[in-house]
Enzyme design. Structure first.
Site, mmCIF file in Angstrom:
data_model
loop_
_atom_site.group_PDB
_atom_site.id
_atom_site.type_symbol
_atom_site.label_atom_id
_atom_site.label_comp_id
_atom_site.label_asym_id
_atom_site.label_seq_id
_atom_site.Cartn_x
_atom_site.Cartn_y
_atom_site.Cartn_z
ATOM 1 N N ARG A 51 2.394 -4.522 -1.646
ATOM 2 C CA ARG A 51 0.850 -4.552 -1.708
ATOM 3 C C ARG A 51 0.190 -3.506 -2.606
ATOM 4 O O ARG A 51 -0.667 -3.915 -3.450
ATOM 5 C CB ARG A 51 0.372 -3.943 -0.291
ATOM 6 C CG ARG A 51 0.302 -5.138 0.641
ATOM 7 C CD ARG A 51 0.357 -4.649 2.078
ATOM 8 N NE ARG A 51 1.540 -4.424 2.066
ATOM 9 C CZ ARG A 51 2.831 -5.431 2.553
ATOM 10 N NH1 ARG A 51 2.344 -6.440 2.926
ATOM 11 N NH2 ARG A 51 3.995 -5.037 2.741
ATOM 12 N N THR A 52 0.948 -2.282 -2.832
ATOM 13 C CA THR A 52 0.343 -1.019 -3.431
ATOM 14 C C THR A 52 0.354 -1.454 -5.173
ATOM 15 O O THR A 52 -0.873 -1.437 -5.769
ATOM 16 C CB THR A 52 1.122 0.026 -3.415
ATOM 17 O OG1 THR A 52 0.834 0.302 -1.907
ATOM 18 C CG2 THR A 52 0.270 1.121 -4.018
ATOM 19 N N LYS A 80 18.424 6.361 -17.376
ATOM 20 C CA LYS A 80 19.246 7.094 -18.517
ATOM 21 C C LYS A 80 19.116 8.732 -18.585
ATOM 22 O O LYS A 80 19.611 9.394 -19.000
ATOM 23 C CB LYS A 80 18.809 7.018 -19.851
ATOM 24 C CG LYS A 80 18.801 5.393 -20.305
ATOM 25 C CD LYS A 80 18.239 5.169 -21.658
ATOM 26 C CE LYS A 80 18.043 3.741 -22.079
ATOM 27 N NZ LYS A 80 17.404 3.547 -23.397
ATOM 28 N N ARG A 101 4.442 5.439 -8.205
ATOM 29 C CA ARG A 101 5.099 5.688 -6.711
ATOM 30 C C ARG A 101 6.602 6.234 -7.186
ATOM 31 O O ARG A 101 7.289 5.656 -8.216
ATOM 32 C CB ARG A 101 5.146 4.250 -6.155
ATOM 33 C CG ARG A 101 6.284 4.371 -4.852
ATOM 34 C CD ARG A 101 5.886 3.077 -3.967
ATOM 35 N NE ARG A 101 4.809 3.132 -3.135
ATOM 36 C CZ ARG A 101 4.408 2.117 -2.344
ATOM 37 N NH1 ARG A 101 5.292 1.291 -2.120
ATOM 38 N NH2 ARG A 101 3.372 2.229 -1.806
HETATM 39 C C1 NCD Z 1 3.471 1.972 3.260
HETATM 40 C C2 NCD Z 1 4.020 2.942 2.359
HETATM 41 O O1 NCD Z 1 4.562 2.535 1.154
HETATM 42 O O2 NCD Z 1 4.268 4.019 2.700
HETATM 43 N N1 NCD Z 1 3.383 0.702 2.702
HETATM 44 C C3 NCD Z 1 2.082 0.463 1.846
HETATM 45 O O3 NCD Z 1 1.856 0.981 0.852
HETATM 46 N N2 NCD Z 1 0.979 -0.348 2.370
HETATM 47 C C4 NCD Z 1 4.061 1.930 4.502
HETATM 48 C C5 NCD Z 1 5.323 1.549 4.797
HETATM 49 O O4 NCD Z 1 6.267 1.244 3.796
HETATM 50 O O5 NCD Z 1 5.771 1.398 5.982
#
Ligand code: NCD
Length: 304
Positions: A51-52, A80, A101
């Site tokens: 999703r993100t 690396k 992320r």
């Molecule tokens: C969440 C995350 O990545 O923290 N997911 C998301 O981005 N919607 C929740 C999860 O992974 O449980």
């Protein structure tokens, strides 16, 4: 140039502006279709995501912009041994904005201190996830029409659940918000959130292990997945993973206007039978996340 690493980087007024902008995008998508023409978003994901990452990318495309995507850390120079700082300096040469992320808490902050373009934290370890909170806030706003005078139950993995930490931070700035923290003993909210956010703001809260006992009080129930990837051993995960499973029976004593939320992915903690319940809002959250990311990109790129 501004980055968003923590939800508290945005003021209450700015959250209101983002919600208003997202609602305007929903009502008038054509108005926004070319706002980011010629701009590039880089998505740097060093952890799994559906999703993100895709909602950031969909958001940028719907604004008429372009996307550079690095979805698999194993195929990047991080493998690396390149530092987050050097990666951030490098990506700044290609993109106008970065969504990152990372499994290490604080990595997006380090990136923001080294990048010459805005960095958005798309989840850092078990710490924070501010843009999920934006999705959650738009959902709460559309479902409840307010952020104050609400009782919010958080259920599941409150220790490692970064979405929980960020949403509690965001809601801590509103009046008369009460938190009901429902988790197994081992997965309780970390003290830095409890002390520095909830107690610091003199907010009312209770901690319990019993979901059904508190169900009738809740205006919002925020379910979460037990975060397997943050556990030190599989045995503990297996013992705790099914601590809470929301079923239609468990909702019998819930308020008729309860809002059921979950950041997704769901594993086992909400039975699919609950999806039919009109109070289930987790797929609305997904869509709201795209609109709020559009609003955030516009804000950080200072597009009028
Ligand atoms: C969440 C995350 O990545 O923290 N997911 C998301 O981005 N919607 C929740 C999860 O992974 O449980």
């Amino acid at each position: 140039m501004r980055s968003v690493i923590d939800i508290l980087d945005l003021s209450v007024e700015e959250l209101d502006e983002l919600v208003a902008c997202a609602n305007d995008i929903i009502a008038n998508p054509d108005k926004y279709a070319h706002k980011c023409a010629g701009k590039k978003l880089a998505t740097l994901f060093f952890e799994p995501s559906t999703r993100t990452r895709l909602s950031f990318e969909a958001a940028m495309y719907e604004l008429g912009g372009n996307v550079l995507s690095m979805s698999d850390a194993k195929s990047s120079s991080a493998a690396k041994g390149e530092s987050v700082a050097d990666t951030a300096k490098t990506i700044s040469c290609y993109a106008d904005i970065i969504a990152m992320r990372h499994p290490k808490e604080g990595a997006p902050l380090v990136a923001s201190l080294n990048a010459s373009v805005p960095v958005i934290n798309a989840g850092d370890g078990g710490h924070n996830h501010p843009t999920q909170t934006l999705a959650d806030l738009l959902t709460i706003s559309r479902e409840k029409g307010r952020f104050d005078n609400i009782t919010v139950g958080f259920c599941g993995d409150l220790k490692f659940g970064r979405t929980v930490h960020s949403l509690i931070s965001a809601l801590s700035r509103y009046e008369n918000v009460k938190f009901v923290l429902i988790s197994p003993e081992e997965l309780k909210l970390p003290s830095y959130v409890k002390k520095d956010i909830i107690q610091q703001n003199n907010l009312e809260y209770v901690q319990t292990t019993d979901l059904e006992a508190v169900m009738p009080e809740l205006d919002i129930l925020y379910m979460t997945r037990v975060q397997r990837e943050r556990f030190f051993n599989e045995e503990d995960y297996l013992r705790l993973k099914d601590s809470y499973i929301l079923t239609p029976e468990k909702l019998e004593n819930a308020k008729p206007d309860l809002t059921i939320m979950h950041p997704l992915p769901r594993v086992n903690e909400i039975s699919v039978a609950v999806d039919e319940d009109p109070r289930a809002c987790y797929f609305k959250q997904v869509l709201n996340g795209k609109y709020m990311r559009m609003a955030l990109i516009l804000k950080l790129l200072e597009v009028k």
